[in-house]
Motif scaffolding. Sequence first.
Motif, PDB file in Angstrom:
ATOM      1  N   PRO A  56       3.396  -3.415  -0.601  1.00 15.99           N
ATOM      2  CA  PRO A  56       4.073  -3.248   0.692  1.00 15.99           C
ATOM      3  C   PRO A  56       4.156  -4.561   1.482  1.00 15.99           C
ATOM      4  CG  PRO A  56       2.518  -1.457   0.335  1.00 15.99           C
ATOM      5  CD  PRO A  56       2.268  -2.480  -0.742  1.00 15.99           C
ATOM      6  N   GLN A  57       3.115  -5.355   1.422  1.00  8.91           N
ATOM      7  CA  GLN A  57       3.128  -6.641   2.123  1.00  8.91           C
ATOM      8  C   GLN A  57       4.103  -7.614   1.457  1.00  8.91           C
ATOM      9  OE1 GLN A  57      -0.730  -8.322   3.157  1.00  8.91           O
ATOM     10  NE2 GLN A  57      -1.637  -6.282   2.930  1.00  8.91           N
ATOM     11  N   PHE A  58       4.135  -7.627   0.133  1.00  6.49           N
ATOM     12  CA  PHE A  58       5.091  -8.476  -0.577  1.00  6.49           C
ATOM     13  C   PHE A  58       6.521  -8.096  -0.188  1.00  6.49           C
ATOM     14  CE2 PHE A  58       2.037  -8.955  -4.450  1.00  6.49           C
ATOM     15  CZ  PHE A  58       1.355  -9.982  -3.820  1.00  6.49           C
ATOM     16  N   GLU A  59       6.763  -6.793  -0.096  1.00  7.68           N
ATOM     17  CA  GLU A  59       8.108  -6.333   0.253  1.00  7.68           C
ATOM     18  C   GLU A  59       8.459  -6.708   1.693  1.00  7.68           C
ATOM     19  OE1 GLU A  59      10.883  -2.326  -0.087  1.00  7.68           O
ATOM     20  OE2 GLU A  59       8.741  -2.168  -0.506  1.00  7.68           O
ATOM     21  N   ARG A  60       7.542  -6.495   2.616  1.00  9.23           N
ATOM     22  CA  ARG A  60       7.798  -6.863   4.016  1.00  9.23           C
ATOM     23  C   ARG A  60       8.047  -8.358   4.171  1.00  9.23           C
ATOM     24  NH1 ARG A  60       3.877  -2.868   5.090  1.00  9.23           N
ATOM     25  NH2 ARG A  60       2.201  -4.392   5.194  1.00  9.23           N
ATOM     26  N   ALA A  61       7.387  -9.149   3.350  1.00  7.63           N
ATOM     27  CA  ALA A  61       7.561 -10.606   3.407  1.00  7.63           C
ATOM     28  C   ALA A  61       8.881 -11.042   2.761  1.00  7.63           C
ATOM     29  CB  ALA A  61       6.385 -11.301   2.717  1.00  7.63           C
ATOM     30  N   GLY A  62       9.566 -10.117   2.107  1.00 10.84           N
ATOM     31  CA  GLY A  62      10.824 -10.443   1.448  1.00 10.84           C
ATOM     32  C   GLY A  62      10.641 -11.061   0.070  1.00 10.84           C
ATOM     33  N   TRP A  63       9.433 -10.977  -0.470  1.00 16.80           N
ATOM     34  CA  TRP A  63       9.133 -11.567  -1.776  1.00 16.80           C
ATOM     35  C   TRP A  63       9.446 -10.617  -2.922  1.00 16.80           C
ATOM     36  CZ3 TRP A  63       3.614 -13.946  -0.796  1.00 16.80           C
ATOM     37  CH2 TRP A  63       3.728 -14.975   0.143  1.00 16.80           C
ATOM     38  N   VAL A  64       9.502  -9.326  -2.630  1.00 15.94           N
ATOM     39  CA  VAL A  64       9.723  -8.295  -3.641  1.00 15.94           C
ATOM     40  C   VAL A  64      10.736  -7.312  -3.073  1.00 15.94           C
ATOM     41  CG1 VAL A  64       8.607  -6.339  -4.813  1.00 15.94           C
ATOM     42  CG2 VAL A  64       7.414  -8.513  -4.653  1.00 15.94           C
ATOM     43  N   THR A  65      11.703  -6.934  -3.891  1.00 13.07           N
ATOM     44  CA  THR A  65      12.685  -5.945  -3.454  1.00 13.07           C
ATOM     45  C   THR A  65      12.116  -4.532  -3.604  1.00 13.07           C
ATOM     46  OG1 THR A  65      13.651  -5.685  -5.656  1.00 13.07           O
ATOM     47  CG2 THR A  65      14.587  -7.429  -4.231  1.00 13.07           C
ATOM     48  N   ALA A  66      12.768  -3.584  -2.957  1.00 14.20           N
ATOM     49  CA  ALA A  66      12.355  -2.187  -3.093  1.00 14.20           C
ATOM     50  C   ALA A  66      12.498  -1.732  -4.546  1.00 14.20           C
ATOM     51  CB  ALA A  66      13.175  -1.300  -2.166  1.00 14.20           C
ATOM     52  N   GLU A  67      13.527  -2.220  -5.226  1.00 11.85           N
ATOM     53  CA  GLU A  67      13.742  -1.867  -6.625  1.00 11.85           C
ATOM     54  C   GLU A  67      12.592  -2.383  -7.497  1.00 11.85           C
ATOM     55  OE1 GLU A  67      17.204  -2.251 -10.029  1.00 11.85           O
ATOM     56  OE2 GLU A  67      17.144  -3.752  -8.435  1.00 11.85           O
ATOM     57  N   ALA A  68      12.167  -3.609  -7.249  1.00 13.77           N
ATOM     58  CA  ALA A  68      11.036  -4.175  -8.000  1.00 13.77           C
ATOM     59  C   ALA A  68       9.758  -3.404  -7.692  1.00 13.77           C
ATOM     60  CB  ALA A  68      10.869  -5.649  -7.666  1.00 13.77           C
ATOM     61  N   ARG A  69       9.552  -3.075  -6.420  1.00  8.39           N
ATOM     62  CA  ARG A  69       8.359  -2.309  -6.034  1.00  8.39           C
ATOM     63  C   ARG A  69       8.313  -0.983  -6.784  1.00  8.39           C
ATOM     64  NH1 ARG A  69       8.338   1.735  -2.944  1.00  8.39           N
ATOM     65  NH2 ARG A  69      10.160   1.093  -1.755  1.00  8.39           N
ATOM     66  N   ARG A  70       9.448  -0.282  -6.836  1.00  9.66           N
ATOM     67  CA  ARG A  70       9.492   1.012  -7.533  1.00  9.66           C
ATOM     68  C   ARG A  70       9.208   0.841  -9.031  1.00  9.66           C
ATOM     69  NH1 ARG A  70      13.722   1.721  -3.800  1.00  9.66           N
ATOM     70  NH2 ARG A  70      15.263   1.082  -5.348  1.00  9.66           N
ATOM     71  N   ALA A  71       9.725  -0.224  -9.626  1.00 13.57           N
ATOM     72  CA  ALA A  71       9.484  -0.466 -11.059  1.00 13.57           C
ATOM     73  C   ALA A  71       7.998  -0.712 -11.327  1.00 13.57           C
ATOM     74  CB  ALA A  71      10.322  -1.655 -11.531  1.00 13.57           C
ATOM     75  N   VAL A  72       7.364  -1.478 -10.459  1.00 12.35           N
ATOM     76  CA  VAL A  72       5.930  -1.737 -10.622  1.00 12.35           C
ATOM     77  C   VAL A  72       5.129  -0.465 -10.372  1.00 12.35           C
ATOM     78  CG1 VAL A  72       3.954  -3.017  -9.718  1.00 12.35           C
ATOM     79  CG2 VAL A  72       6.130  -4.190 -10.091  1.00 12.35           C
ATOM     80  N   GLU A  73       5.531   0.311  -9.398  1.00 14.49           N
ATOM     81  CA  GLU A  73       4.831   1.568  -9.127  1.00 14.49           C
ATOM     82  C   GLU A  73       4.942   2.532 -10.299  1.00 14.49           C
ATOM     83  OE1 GLU A  73       5.094   1.587  -4.248  1.00 14.49           O
ATOM     84  OE2 GLU A  73       6.637   2.636  -5.386  1.00 14.49           O
ATOM     85  N   ALA A  74       6.097   2.547 -10.986  1.00 14.48           N
ATOM     86  CA  ALA A  74       6.249   3.392 -12.179  1.00 14.48           C
ATOM     87  C   ALA A  74       5.299   2.930 -13.275  1.00 14.48           C
ATOM     88  CB  ALA A  74       7.698   3.354 -12.662  1.00 14.48           C
ATOM     89  N   LEU A  75       5.193   1.627 -13.452  1.00 15.68           N
ATOM     90  CA  LEU A  75       4.249   1.067 -14.424  1.00 15.68           C
ATOM     91  C   LEU A  75       2.821   1.448 -14.067  1.00 15.68           C
ATOM     92  CD1 LEU A  75       3.354  -0.903 -16.682  1.00 15.68           C
ATOM     93  CD2 LEU A  75       3.621  -2.757 -14.996  1.00 15.68           C
ATOM     94  N   ASP A  76       2.475   1.284 -12.821  1.00 16.93           N
ATOM     95  CA  ASP A  76       1.123   1.609 -12.356  1.00 16.93           C
ATOM     96  C   ASP A  76       0.817   3.097 -12.535  1.00 16.93           C
ATOM     97  OD1 ASP A  76      -1.375   0.828 -11.029  1.00 16.93           O
ATOM     98  OD2 ASP A  76      -0.614   2.013  -9.338  1.00 16.93           O
ATOM     99  N   ALA A  77       1.814   3.937 -12.305  1.00 15.42           N
ATOM    100  CA  ALA A  77       1.615   5.388 -12.457  1.00 15.42           C
ATOM    101  C   ALA A  77       1.303   5.748 -13.910  1.00 15.42           C
ATOM    102  CB  ALA A  77       2.853   6.139 -11.972  1.00 15.42           C
ATOM    103  N   VAL A  78       1.996   5.119 -14.849  1.00 19.95           N
ATOM    104  CA  VAL A  78       1.739   5.398 -16.266  1.00 19.95           C
ATOM    105  C   VAL A  78       0.325   4.957 -16.632  1.00 19.95           C
ATOM    106  CG1 VAL A  78       2.364   4.716 -18.618  1.00 19.95           C
ATOM    107  CG2 VAL A  78       4.133   5.410 -17.015  1.00 19.95           C
TER     108      VAL A  78
END
Length: 116
Positions: A56-78
């Motif tokens: 969330p902090q990376f996204e707020r800082a503009g370093w990570v897009t919402a699409e990238a965040r969702r992709a990483v969250e899918a990886l983390d969920a698996v």
Amino acid sequence: MTDLHPRTLATFVRSVALLAMPADAQIAWLESLGLGAPLYADELALELESGVLLLPQFERAGWVTAEARRAVEALDAVLGEWSGSVHKDFWHVDSLRESPEWARVRELASEALIKL
């Protein structure tokens, strides 16, 4: 919010890259840590876990897009689905080469890495 250092993001991206690497490269990286035998692959997930908390902090800082965040969250969920002692075999280093689940982890990590 704590100020983030770009090195934190670089470390996080490296953790995703480690999960995307072929099994032999992952095993070599684990061996380089000098943790001794038997080797377990949980260190790969632990590397990711710290960065996931900062998404969330990376996204707020503009370093990570919402699409990238969702992709990483899918990886983390698996990876989360395989947590716990009941899945101990999944985390054994031999599973990195043999498990179709690890192939799926690599696929998701590659997709996330492209989006990062």
